[in-house]
Design an enzyme around this catalytic site. Sequence first.
Site, PDB file in Angstrom:
ATOM      1  N   ASP A  46       0.837  -1.199   0.000  1.00 45.46           N
ATOM      2  CA  ASP A  46       0.000   0.000   0.000  1.00 45.46           C
ATOM      3  C   ASP A  46       0.875   1.254   0.000  1.00 45.46           C
ATOM      4  OD1 ASP A  46      -2.859   1.137   0.618  1.00 45.46           O
ATOM      5  OD2 ASP A  46      -1.524   2.199   1.991  1.00 45.46           O
ATOM      6  N   TYR A  51       2.753  10.256  -0.179  1.00 42.09           N
ATOM      7  CA  TYR A  51       3.775   9.838   0.813  1.00 42.09           C
ATOM      8  C   TYR A  51       5.150  10.213   0.322  1.00 42.09           C
ATOM      9  CZ  TYR A  51       0.095   6.788   2.757  1.00 42.09           C
ATOM     10  OH  TYR A  51      -1.063   6.287   3.289  1.00 42.09           O
ATOM     11  N   SER A 152     -11.155   5.638   0.699  1.00 43.64           N
ATOM     12  CA  SER A 152     -10.532   5.833   2.013  1.00 43.64           C
ATOM     13  C   SER A 152     -11.038   7.147   2.613  1.00 43.64           C
ATOM     14  CB  SER A 152      -9.004   5.871   1.864  1.00 43.64           C
ATOM     15  OG  SER A 152      -8.376   5.883   3.125  1.00 43.64           O
ATOM     16  N   GLN A 178     -10.633   1.633   2.913  1.00 42.69           N
ATOM     17  CA  GLN A 178      -9.456   1.762   3.780  1.00 42.69           C
ATOM     18  C   GLN A 178      -9.763   2.774   4.887  1.00 42.69           C
ATOM     19  OE1 GLN A 178      -4.807   3.092   3.532  1.00 42.69           O
ATOM     20  NE2 GLN A 178      -5.519   1.784   1.886  1.00 42.69           N
ATOM     21  N   ALA A 211      -1.560   1.161  15.473  1.00 45.60           N
ATOM     22  CA  ALA A 211      -1.625   2.459  16.158  1.00 45.60           C
ATOM     23  C   ALA A 211      -0.248   3.126  16.152  1.00 45.60           C
ATOM     24  CB  ALA A 211      -2.157   2.298  17.580  1.00 45.60           C
ATOM     25  N   GLY A 213       2.632   2.054  16.132  1.00 46.30           N
ATOM     26  CA  GLY A 213       3.662   1.462  17.002  1.00 46.30           C
ATOM     27  C   GLY A 213       3.185   1.268  18.434  1.00 46.30           C
ATOM     28  N   LEU A 215       0.652  -0.290  19.555  1.00 42.28           N
ATOM     29  CA  LEU A 215       0.204  -1.671  19.784  1.00 42.28           C
ATOM     30  C   LEU A 215       1.317  -2.709  19.583  1.00 42.28           C
ATOM     31  CD1 LEU A 215      -3.412  -1.488  18.291  1.00 42.28           C
ATOM     32  CD2 LEU A 215      -2.732  -1.526  20.709  1.00 42.28           C
ATOM     33  N   THR A 216       2.559  -2.241  19.482  1.00 46.52           N
ATOM     34  CA  THR A 216       3.681  -3.187  19.550  1.00 46.52           C
ATOM     35  C   THR A 216       4.121  -3.371  21.007  1.00 46.52           C
ATOM     36  OG1 THR A 216       5.450  -1.522  19.411  1.00 46.52           O
ATOM     37  CG2 THR A 216       4.569  -2.359  17.321  1.00 46.52           C
ATOM     38  N   LYS A 218       5.908  -1.161  22.647  1.00 49.44           N
ATOM     39  CA  LYS A 218       7.220  -0.563  22.949  1.00 49.44           C
ATOM     40  C   LYS A 218       7.113   0.795  23.648  1.00 49.44           C
ATOM     41  CE  LYS A 218       8.105   1.287  18.285  1.00 49.44           C
ATOM     42  NZ  LYS A 218       9.044   1.187  17.164  1.00 49.44           N
TER      43      LYS A 218
END
Length: 316
Positions: A46, A51, A152, A178, A211, A213, A215-216, A218
């Site tokens: 994606d 970007y 989206s 999306q 989210a 990062g 929801l990793t 860290k």
Amino acid sequence: MTRIGRSDLDVLPLNLGGNTFGWTSDRDTSFAVLDAFISAGGNFIDTSDSYMASIPGNSGGESETILGQWLTARGGRDDVVLATKVSRHPDFLGLAPDNIAKAAEASLQRLHTDHIDLYYAHYDDPDVPLEDTLGAFDSLVRTGKVRYLGISNYSPERISEWLAICEANGFAKPVALQPHYSLVAREPFESTLRPQAENFDLGVMPYWALASGFLTGKYRTQADVDGAARKRIVDGYFSPEGLAVVDELAVIAAAHDVEIATVALAWTRQQSTVVAPIASARIPGQLDALMASIDLELSDAELRRLDTVSAAVVTN
Ligand SMILES: NC(=O)c1ccc[n+]([C@@H]2O[C@H](COP(=O)([O-])OP(=O)(O)OC[C@H]3O[C@@H](n4cnc5c(N)ncnc54)[C@H](OP(=O)(O)O)[C@@H]3O)[C@@H](O)[C@H]2O)c1
């Protein structure tokens, strides 16, 4: 493999996000991430023409350019499903027909390809009659430059309008949606957008599924986010309720001997209408946890535990 809506696009259910390319991942690191993704069996990428225009020194299109260079270097264009988006590139803002045609040409050139597999309207453009926008999208499908269309960041009402216009004019219908959706951002997707995905047979690719990062696992204290590239977005997830979600993810991850991110993505993948959560990896080492989500089947009891703890999160 999973099929996107009524299309014939078959994808492995982890959609690699491309907003790191030309931002937090330089060209060589982006190539390494893409190589590792393909080696692990991934096929769905994606990006967007915008970007990452917002990063100082960039002008937009950097992610597509790196992807195009990688496709040229590695080959195998037909082995990947390439999704990109239009409406936010600084030189091609909005969804006027002429703008869409020019933006699509620019994306094709940057991507070094003659077709886009899935082309999203990135954001609604209320200043252009939707019929005009959809006529331009339909032309791209009819000329083969775009295979399928996606939506989206549109309201449920505008999605209904979009489908009614397609029906009335015989335009190519969208196959994908999306939205922003994760364990710490369940609304408004679940109440208002998922019903539209069901009504119109749209395959859902949730973005910010990790989210950014959070929801990793860290980031456990606000101080952990200081200096992070994604600080502005991650800051918004800090709350006792959000951290309780991470704690529950950690318990389930330990039981399966996997990473916290793996469980977060598996929960998302197992939600109805979801085809493939989108997540990006800054470096190849982050990919293992993402790819492992494809094979992780959470039990009904685990899904319910995550549903319960995440229901308390107030979406910003
Ligand atoms: N349609 C839209 O409007 C829209 C909006 C936003 C995004 N998107 C799409 O969705 C994609 C995903 O969004 P996103 O990249 O912003 O956020 P995300 O996927 O929720 O978070 C990804 C970030 O988390 C960190 N991470 C990933 N795996 C990790 C691991 N195993 N361990 C530790 N950290 C890890 C990395 O950042 P760090 O290493 O820098 O911490 C990575 O770049 C984008 O690339 C884009 O394609 C679409």
